[in-house]
Design a protein around this motif. Structure first.
Motif, short mmCIF file in Angstrom:
data_model
loop_
_atom_site.label_atom_id
_atom_site.label_comp_id
_atom_site.label_asym_id
_atom_site.label_seq_id
_atom_site.Cartn_x
_atom_site.Cartn_y
_atom_site.Cartn_z
N ASP A 137 0.83 -1.21 0.00
CA ASP A 137 0.00 0.00 0.00
C ASP A 137 0.86 1.26 0.00
N ALA A 138 1.98 1.20 0.74
CA ALA A 138 2.83 2.38 0.89
C ALA A 138 4.27 1.93 1.09
N LEU A 139 5.17 2.89 1.09
CA LEU A 139 6.59 2.59 1.20
C LEU A 139 7.27 3.57 2.14
N TRP A 140 8.13 3.04 3.00
CA TRP A 140 9.03 3.86 3.79
C TRP A 140 10.20 4.14 2.83
N VAL A 141 10.17 5.25 2.15
CA VAL A 141 11.12 5.55 1.08
C VAL A 141 12.55 5.66 1.60
N SER A 142 12.71 6.39 2.69
CA SER A 142 14.05 6.58 3.26
C SER A 142 13.93 7.03 4.70
N GLY A 143 15.08 7.08 5.38
CA GLY A 143 15.12 7.61 6.73
C GLY A 143 15.43 6.60 7.80
N THR A 144 15.29 7.06 9.04
CA THR A 144 15.59 6.23 10.20
C THR A 144 14.53 6.39 11.27
N VAL A 145 14.39 5.33 12.06
CA VAL A 145 13.56 5.35 13.27
C VAL A 145 14.52 5.05 14.41
N SER A 146 14.42 5.83 15.50
CA SER A 146 15.29 5.65 16.66
C SER A 146 14.47 5.24 17.87
N LEU A 147 15.00 4.28 18.60
CA LEU A 147 14.36 3.84 19.84
C LEU A 147 15.33 4.08 20.99
N GLN A 148 14.92 4.91 21.92
CA GLN A 148 15.73 5.21 23.09
C GLN A 148 15.51 4.12 24.13
N THR A 149 16.58 3.74 24.82
CA THR A 149 16.47 2.70 25.85
C THR A 149 16.85 3.23 27.22
N ALA A 150 16.33 2.58 28.24
CA ALA A 150 16.61 2.99 29.61
C ALA A 150 18.07 2.73 30.00
N PHE A 151 18.62 1.62 29.49
CA PHE A 151 19.99 1.23 29.82
C PHE A 151 20.82 1.19 28.54
N ALA A 152 22.12 1.25 28.71
CA ALA A 152 23.01 1.13 27.56
C ALA A 152 22.74 -0.19 26.84
N ILE A 153 22.84 -0.17 25.53
CA ILE A 153 22.60 -1.37 24.74
C ILE A 153 23.90 -2.17 24.68
N PRO A 154 23.89 -3.39 25.25
CA PRO A 154 25.12 -4.19 25.24
C PRO A 154 25.39 -4.76 23.85
N ASN A 155 26.64 -5.14 23.61
CA ASN A 155 26.96 -5.82 22.37
C ASN A 155 26.24 -7.16 22.37
N PRO A 156 25.63 -7.53 21.24
CA PRO A 156 24.95 -8.83 21.20
C PRO A 156 25.95 -9.97 21.23
N VAL A 157 25.57 -11.03 21.91
CA VAL A 157 26.39 -12.24 21.96
C VAL A 157 25.55 -13.34 21.34
N SER A 158 26.02 -13.92 20.25
CA SER A 158 25.27 -14.99 19.59
C SER A 158 25.34 -16.24 20.45
N PRO A 159 24.35 -17.13 20.32
CA PRO A 159 24.38 -18.37 21.10
C PRO A 159 25.66 -19.17 20.84
N GLY A 160 26.13 -19.19 19.60
CA GLY A 160 27.37 -19.90 19.28
C GLY A 160 28.56 -19.32 19.99
N ALA A 161 28.64 -17.98 20.02
CA ALA A 161 29.75 -17.32 20.70
C ALA A 161 29.69 -17.58 22.20
N ALA A 162 28.49 -17.59 22.76
CA ALA A 162 28.35 -17.85 24.20
C ALA A 162 28.86 -19.26 24.53
N THR A 163 28.57 -20.22 23.66
CA THR A 163 29.05 -21.59 23.87
C THR A 163 30.56 -21.64 23.81
N LEU A 164 31.17 -20.94 22.83
CA LEU A 164 32.63 -20.91 22.72
C LEU A 164 33.26 -20.28 23.96
N PHE A 165 32.65 -19.19 24.46
CA PHE A 165 33.16 -18.55 25.67
C PHE A 165 33.07 -19.51 26.85
N ALA A 166 31.98 -20.25 26.95
CA ALA A 166 31.81 -21.21 28.05
C ALA A 166 32.85 -22.31 27.96
#
Length: 186
Positions: A137-166
């Motif tokens: 019906d419509a298109l988001w032609v360009s731009g950004t959406v920002s979501l503010q968070t209460a806490f700092a956003i940590p680096n994501p850890v993939s399940p595979g990486a978590a297993t390797l760390f363990a």
């Protein structure tokens, strides 16, 4: 991206929405759904946008374009919507919209959205009034959406990486114990 101060929040997740279609009503398999990492049990406390929207179906209106923000359970009352063209009852575009910065949810009596243990927020691009089922019906032609968070956003850890760390931790612990035993025996 970090932003300082309690009033501003501690983190900011920015999503490029260029080229994302607005297809059907909520929960349609035709809609684009994005899972955005903000960290386990973090809260979305504000939102902002700088976007360009365009309708593609003559009956569609710019106000029909909506981004639904929810937790990954996708509960009916677990989120809020971002509707940049909400005051625009006409078709057309491309038309630019800006929130003028981050808007705190609390200022509009909208509850914060909390990520679950998976650390993800569910974003679904929908039409509030679907004029062409199964079609864009419509298109988001360009731009950004920002979501503010209460806490700092940590680096994501993939399940595979978590297993390797363990496993690395177990190997290090084993090596340390062996070294400790040898030292006691000497």
């Amino acid at each position: 991206v970090a932003v300082g101060g309690e009033r501003a929040g501690a983190g900011l997740a920015v999503l490029d929405v260029a080229g994302i279609p607005s297809v059907d009503g909520a929960n349609s398999p035709n809609n684009v759904v994005i899972f955005l990492w903000i960290g386990p049990f973090n809260y979305v406390t504000g939102s902002g946008w700088d976007v360009v929207l365009q309708t593609l179906v003559p009956e569609s209106r710019l106000r029909d374009v909506l981004l639904v923000v929810r937790d990954t359970n996708n509960g009916e009352f677990s989120g809020f919507g971002i509707q940049p063209g909400s005051a625009d009852p006409v078709p057309g575009g491309p038309t630019a919209y800006s929130s003028g910065g981050i808007r705190k949810l609390a200022n509009y009596n909208i509850p914060n959205v909390q990520a679950l243990a998976d650390g993800l927020i569910r974003l679904e691009f929908v039409e509030t009034r679907d004029n062409a089922p199964g079609q864009t019906d419509a298109l988001w032609v360009s731009g950004t959406v920002s979501l503010q968070t209460a806490f700092a956003i940590p680096n994501p850890v993939s399940p595979g990486a978590a297993t390797l760390f363990a496993l690395a931790g177990v190997a290090t612990l084993t090596r340390t114990r062996r070294n400790g035993c040898e030292a006691e025996m000497a």
